[in-house]
Design a protein around this motif. Structure first.
Motif, PDB file in Angstrom:
ATOM      1  N   ARG A 187       0.835  -1.219   0.000  1.00 32.13           N
ATOM      2  CA  ARG A 187       0.000   0.000   0.000  1.00 32.13           C
ATOM      3  C   ARG A 187       0.862   1.257   0.000  1.00 32.13           C
ATOM      4  N   SER A 188       2.138   1.111   0.324  1.00 29.01           N
ATOM      5  CA  SER A 188       3.037   2.272   0.364  1.00 29.01           C
ATOM      6  C   SER A 188       4.479   1.790   0.265  1.00 29.01           C
ATOM      7  N   ALA A 189       5.370   2.737  -0.039  1.00 30.10           N
ATOM      8  CA  ALA A 189       6.796   2.392  -0.082  1.00 30.10           C
ATOM      9  C   ALA A 189       7.285   2.000   1.307  1.00 30.10           C
ATOM     10  N   ARG A 190       6.792   2.714   2.319  1.00 31.05           N
ATOM     11  CA  ARG A 190       7.304   2.442   3.673  1.00 31.05           C
ATOM     12  C   ARG A 190       6.959   1.018   4.125  1.00 31.05           C
ATOM     13  N   GLU A 191       5.824   0.503   3.611  1.00 29.95           N
ATOM     14  CA  GLU A 191       5.455  -0.873   3.954  1.00 29.95           C
ATOM     15  C   GLU A 191       6.463  -1.855   3.335  1.00 29.95           C
ATOM     16  N   ARG A 251       0.859  14.676   9.796  1.00 30.42           N
ATOM     17  CA  ARG A 251      -0.145  13.799   9.180  1.00 30.42           C
ATOM     18  C   ARG A 251       0.477  12.468   8.733  1.00 30.42           C
ATOM     19  N   GLU A 252       1.679  12.531   8.156  1.00 28.60           N
ATOM     20  CA  GLU A 252       2.283  11.346   7.519  1.00 28.60           C
ATOM     21  C   GLU A 252       3.444  10.744   8.272  1.00 28.60           C
ATOM     22  N   GLY A 253       3.972  11.450   9.286  1.00 22.27           N
ATOM     23  CA  GLY A 253       5.199  10.979   9.910  1.00 22.27           C
ATOM     24  C   GLY A 253       6.351  11.092   8.914  1.00 22.27           C
ATOM     25  N   SER A 254       7.246  10.119   8.920  1.00 21.20           N
ATOM     26  CA  SER A 254       8.355  10.118   7.947  1.00 21.20           C
ATOM     27  C   SER A 254       8.372   8.777   7.210  1.00 21.20           C
ATOM     28  N   GLY A 255       8.056   8.828   5.924  1.00 21.36           N
ATOM     29  CA  GLY A 255       7.976   7.609   5.121  1.00 21.36           C
ATOM     30  C   GLY A 255       9.300   6.881   5.006  1.00 21.36           C
ATOM     31  N   VAL A 256      10.408   7.613   5.147  1.00 20.41           N
ATOM     32  CA  VAL A 256      11.722   6.994   5.017  1.00 20.41           C
ATOM     33  C   VAL A 256      12.213   6.501   6.378  1.00 20.41           C
ATOM     34  N   PHE A 257      12.046   7.351   7.382  1.00 18.69           N
ATOM     35  CA  PHE A 257      12.698   7.077   8.661  1.00 18.69           C
ATOM     36  C   PHE A 257      11.864   6.168   9.577  1.00 18.69           C
ATOM     37  N   VAL A 272      19.941   5.531  -0.471  1.00 18.56           N
ATOM     38  CA  VAL A 272      20.159   6.704  -1.327  1.00 18.56           C
ATOM     39  C   VAL A 272      18.807   7.118  -1.896  1.00 18.56           C
ATOM     40  N   ILE A 273      18.467   8.389  -1.753  1.00 19.40           N
ATOM     41  CA  ILE A 273      17.195   8.898  -2.289  1.00 19.40           C
ATOM     42  C   ILE A 273      17.476   9.653  -3.586  1.00 19.40           C
ATOM     43  N   HIS A 274      16.770   9.287  -4.625  1.00 18.32           N
ATOM     44  CA  HIS A 274      16.855  10.050  -5.881  1.00 18.32           C
ATOM     45  C   HIS A 274      15.812  11.176  -5.752  1.00 18.32           C
ATOM     46  N   GLU A 292      17.941   1.712  -2.962  1.00 16.31           N
ATOM     47  CA  GLU A 292      17.645   2.919  -3.744  1.00 16.31           C
ATOM     48  C   GLU A 292      16.215   3.319  -3.432  1.00 16.31           C
ATOM     49  N   ASP A 293      16.048   4.502  -2.904  1.00 17.35           N
ATOM     50  CA  ASP A 293      14.707   5.022  -2.640  1.00 17.35           C
ATOM     51  C   ASP A 293      14.254   5.762  -3.896  1.00 17.35           C
ATOM     52  N   LEU A 294      13.342   5.114  -4.619  1.00 14.82           N
ATOM     53  CA  LEU A 294      12.809   5.682  -5.865  1.00 14.82           C
ATOM     54  C   LEU A 294      11.359   6.112  -5.667  1.00 14.82           C
ATOM     55  N   ALA A 295      11.059   6.549  -4.433  1.00 12.16           N
ATOM     56  CA  ALA A 295       9.701   7.020  -4.144  1.00 12.16           C
ATOM     57  C   ALA A 295       9.286   8.083  -5.163  1.00 12.16           C
ATOM     58  N   HIS A 296      10.263   8.894  -5.594  1.00 11.43           N
ATOM     59  CA  HIS A 296       9.981   9.948  -6.583  1.00 11.43           C
ATOM     60  C   HIS A 296      10.457   9.537  -7.974  1.00 11.43           C
ATOM     61  N   GLY A 297      10.990   8.348  -8.114  1.00  9.01           N
ATOM     62  CA  GLY A 297      11.728   8.027  -9.333  1.00  9.01           C
ATOM     63  C   GLY A 297      11.197   6.850 -10.134  1.00  9.01           C
ATOM     64  N   TYR A 348       9.663   1.927  -4.381  1.00  2.00           N
ATOM     65  CA  TYR A 348       8.859   2.863  -5.175  1.00  2.00           C
ATOM     66  C   TYR A 348       7.593   3.231  -4.414  1.00  2.00           C
ATOM     67  N   SER A 349       7.196   4.503  -4.540  1.00  2.00           N
ATOM     68  CA  SER A 349       5.915   4.944  -3.979  1.00  2.00           C
ATOM     69  C   SER A 349       4.985   5.191  -5.164  1.00  2.00           C
ATOM     70  N   LEU A 350       4.124   4.235  -5.429  1.00  2.00           N
ATOM     71  CA  LEU A 350       3.287   4.309  -6.646  1.00  2.00           C
ATOM     72  C   LEU A 350       2.246   5.418  -6.547  1.00  2.00           C
ATOM     73  N   HIS A 351       1.732   5.638  -5.341  1.00  2.00           N
ATOM     74  CA  HIS A 351       0.675   6.655  -5.201  1.00  2.00           C
ATOM     75  C   HIS A 351       1.203   8.075  -5.393  1.00  2.00           C
ATOM     76  N   LYS A 352       2.527   8.231  -5.335  1.00  2.00           N
ATOM     77  CA  LYS A 352       3.084   9.573  -5.575  1.00  2.00           C
ATOM     78  C   LYS A 352       3.184   9.890  -7.070  1.00  2.00           C
ATOM     79  N   MET A 353       3.197   8.880  -7.918  1.00  2.00           N
ATOM     80  CA  MET A 353       3.453   9.091  -9.344  1.00  2.00           C
ATOM     81  C   MET A 353       2.260   8.759 -10.233  1.00  2.00           C
ATOM     82  N   LEU A 409       7.262  19.299   0.336  1.00  2.00           N
ATOM     83  CA  LEU A 409       7.477  17.939   0.850  1.00  2.00           C
ATOM     84  C   LEU A 409       8.372  17.884   2.075  1.00  2.00           C
ATOM     85  N   TYR A 410       9.349  18.746   2.100  1.00  2.00           N
ATOM     86  CA  TYR A 410      10.373  18.654   3.141  1.00  2.00           C
ATOM     87  C   TYR A 410      10.439  19.954   3.939  1.00  2.00           C
ATOM     88  N   HIS A 411       9.268  20.464   4.324  1.00  2.00           N
ATOM     89  CA  HIS A 411       9.228  21.739   5.063  1.00  2.00           C
ATOM     90  C   HIS A 411       9.780  21.596   6.470  1.00  2.00           C
TER      91      HIS A 411
HETATM   92  C1  LIG Z   1      11.886   9.959  -0.478  1.00  2.00           C
HETATM   93  C2  LIG Z   1      10.709   9.220   0.085  1.00  2.00           C
HETATM   94  N1  LIG Z   1      10.809   7.907   0.301  1.00  2.00           N
HETATM   95  C3  LIG Z   1       9.782   7.182   0.787  1.00  2.00           C
HETATM   96  C4  LIG Z   1       8.582   7.771   1.107  1.00  2.00           C
HETATM   97  C5  LIG Z   1       7.466   6.914   1.614  1.00  2.00           C
HETATM   98  O1  LIG Z   1       6.491   6.733   0.621  1.00  2.00           O
HETATM   99  P1  LIG Z   1       5.079   6.100   0.986  1.00  2.00           P
HETATM  100  O2  LIG Z   1       4.159   7.235   1.318  1.00  2.00           O
HETATM  101  O3  LIG Z   1       4.644   5.386  -0.254  1.00  2.00           O
HETATM  102  O4  LIG Z   1       5.303   5.191   2.119  1.00  2.00           O
HETATM  103  C6  LIG Z   1       8.436   9.156   0.926  1.00  2.00           C
HETATM  104  C7  LIG Z   1       7.214   9.857   1.310  1.00  2.00           C
HETATM  105  O5  LIG Z   1       6.734   9.795   2.399  1.00  2.00           O
HETATM  106  C8  LIG Z   1       9.517   9.890   0.387  1.00  2.00           C
HETATM  107  O6  LIG Z   1       9.413  11.230   0.171  1.00  2.00           O
END
Ligand SMILES: Cc1ncc(COP(=O)(O)O)c(C=O)c1O
Length: 317
Positions: free
Chosen positions: A23-27, A55-61, A101-103, A128-133, A152-157, A263-265
Motif C-alpha cells: 500500500r506504500s513504499a514504507r510498507e 499527518r504522515e510521519g516520515s515515510g523513510v525514517f 540513497v534517495i533520488h 535505492e529510494d525511488l519514491a519519486h523516481g 517505489y511509492s506508486l501513489h506519488k506518481m 514535501l520537506y518543510h
Molecule cells: C523519499 C521518500 N521515500 C519514501 C517515502 C514513503 O512513501 P510512501 O508514502 O509510499 O510510504 C516518501 C514519502 O513519504 C519519500 O518522500
C-alpha cells in the motif's frame, strides 16, 4: 539431437528481479527490514534530508526506527546529491549494514554507481529510494539499476490513493517478504509509462524555461537543478526561495488553485536538531516544489509562473 535454442524462453531466473506490491513504499521498506536475511545487523545510513509531517510521519525514517535499527546520516550537496566521501567514511567506521540513497524529486543521484561499489567493498546493502523516481528508473540511466533493493511509492506518481513496490536485484535478499497489495501491478501496468514520462518532462521544461526568464531568478529564488538530464523524469520541480516567506508563498499559490508542494518543510528531529546539518535545515525552510505531473495543463503554466512572480514580491520575509 540436443536442442541448442528452445522455441520459447524457459529459464525462470533469466533477467528476473523479484517484485512485491504494497500500500506504500514504507510498507515495502518495513517488509525488507523485517524479513530479509541481513547478515550483519548494523545501522542504517540515511541522507541528511528527510522530511516529517504530523499527518504522515516520515515515510523513510519511520520503518527504520520501528524495526529497531540504529540510524546514521550522511551529508548531501546543495543539489541534494549524496556526498560520497561522507558515505565512505561512515562505511569505513564499520557499523553500517544498509545504505539508503534517495533520488530526490526524480533526479538520478550522480554517484549511485560509485555508492554501489563502495557498498560492495564494505559488505553493505544498498537501498535505492525511488519514491519519486518510478519513471526515471525506466529511462535507461543508473537510477533503479544499482540497489540491492529498489523502493517505489506508486501513489506519488500515479493517480492512486495508495501503492508501493519493492524490487530486488536477485532472490538473495528475499525470504519471507509478502505482497500486501498485489493488485497494484495490474493498476500500474494499465498506464502508458512512456507517455507519462514525456508529459512530466515537458511540463518541467516549460516551467523551468519560464522561471529562468524571470528577473527575480538568483535574486529572490534560485533553481535547484541547472538542467534536466535526459534520463530523469521529475516528480516535482524544486526551487529555493531566497527572499520572501516560503510558507506564505506556498499558502498563497495553493489558495489561487496552484498545487504547489512542500514535501520537506520540516526535517525529522534527528537531523533538524543537529548543528552538523545546518545547511539542510536551511534548505528545508526555503525549498518549494512546482507540480509537474501528467495532469498539468501546459496552457496553465504561464498563470502559475506569473502568480509565483507576484508572490515573491507581495509576501513578507
Ligand atoms: C523519499 C521518500 N521515500 C519514501 C517515502 C514513503 O512513501 P510512501 O508514502 O509510499 O510510504 C516518501 C514519502 O513519504 C519519500 O518522500
Amino acid at each position: 539431437m540436443s536442442t541448442t535454442i528452445s522455441k520459447t524462453a524457459v529459464d525462470t531466473s533469466n533477467f528476473r528481479s523479484p517484485s512485491f506490491y504494497y500500500r506504500s513504499a514504507r510498507e515495502g521498506m518495513r517488509d525488507f527490514l523485517t524479513e530479509a536475511d541481513i547478515e550483519r545487523r548494523g545501522d542504517v545510513l540515511l541522507p541528511a534530508f528527510i522530511g516529517w509531517s504530523s499527518r504522515e510521519g516520515s515515510g523513510v525514517f519511520d520503518p527504520v526506527r520501528e524495526c529497531g535499527f540504529g540510524a546514521e546520516f550522511y551529508d548531501l550537496g546543495a543539489t541534494l546529491a549524496a556526498d560520497v566521501s561522507s558515505i565512505e567514511s561512515k562505511l569505513s567506521a564499520g557499523s553500517v549494514a544498509v545504505v539508503v540513497v534517495i533520488h530526490y524529486f526524480g533526479r538520478t543521484d550522480p554517484s549511485i554507481a560509485a555508492i554501489r561499489r563502495l557498498c560492495d567493498q564494505h559488505g553493505a546493502i544498498l537501498i535505492e529510494d525511488l519514491a519519486h523516481g518510478f519513471f526515471t528508473s525506466f529511462q535507461g540511466g543508473d537510477a533503479g539499476s544499482q540497489g540491492h533493493v529498489r523502493l517505489y511509492s506508486l501513489h506519488k506518481m500515479f493517480p492512486l490513493n495508495s501503492g508501493g513496490m519493492a524490487v530486488y536485484e536477485s532472490d538473495q535478499l528475499v525470504s519471507g517478504q509478502t505482497s500486501t497489495a498485489p493488485e497494484m501491478a495490474e493498476r500500474v501496468l494499465s498506464y502508458n509509462w512512456q507517455a507519462i514520462a514525456r508529459k512530466r518532462r515537458a511540463v518541467f521544461l516549460t516551467i523551468a524555461s519560464r522561471l529562468a526568464a524571470l528577473p527575480e531568478k538568483d535574486q529572490l529564488f534560485e533553481m535547484m537543478w541547472s538542467q534536466l538530464d535526459e534520463v530523469d523524469v521529475p516528480q516535482t520541480l524544486p526551487v529555493r526561495i531566497l527572499g520572501g516567506n516560503r510558507d506564505a508563498i506556498y499558502e498563497a499559490l495553493n489558495a489561487q488553485g496552484y498545487g504547489m508542494v512542500s514535501l520537506y518543510h520540516t526535517l525529522i528531529r534527528e537531523i533538524g536538531e543537529s548543528d552538523q546539518f545546518a545547511s539542510m535545515n536551511e534548505l528545508s525552510r526555503r525549498i518549494i516544489n512546482f507540480p509537474v505531473h501528467q495532469d498539468v495543463d501546459l496552457e496553465a503554466i504561464k498563470g502559475l509562473v506569473d502568480a509565483f512572480q507576484a508572490c515573491l514580491h507581495s509576501v513578507a520575509v
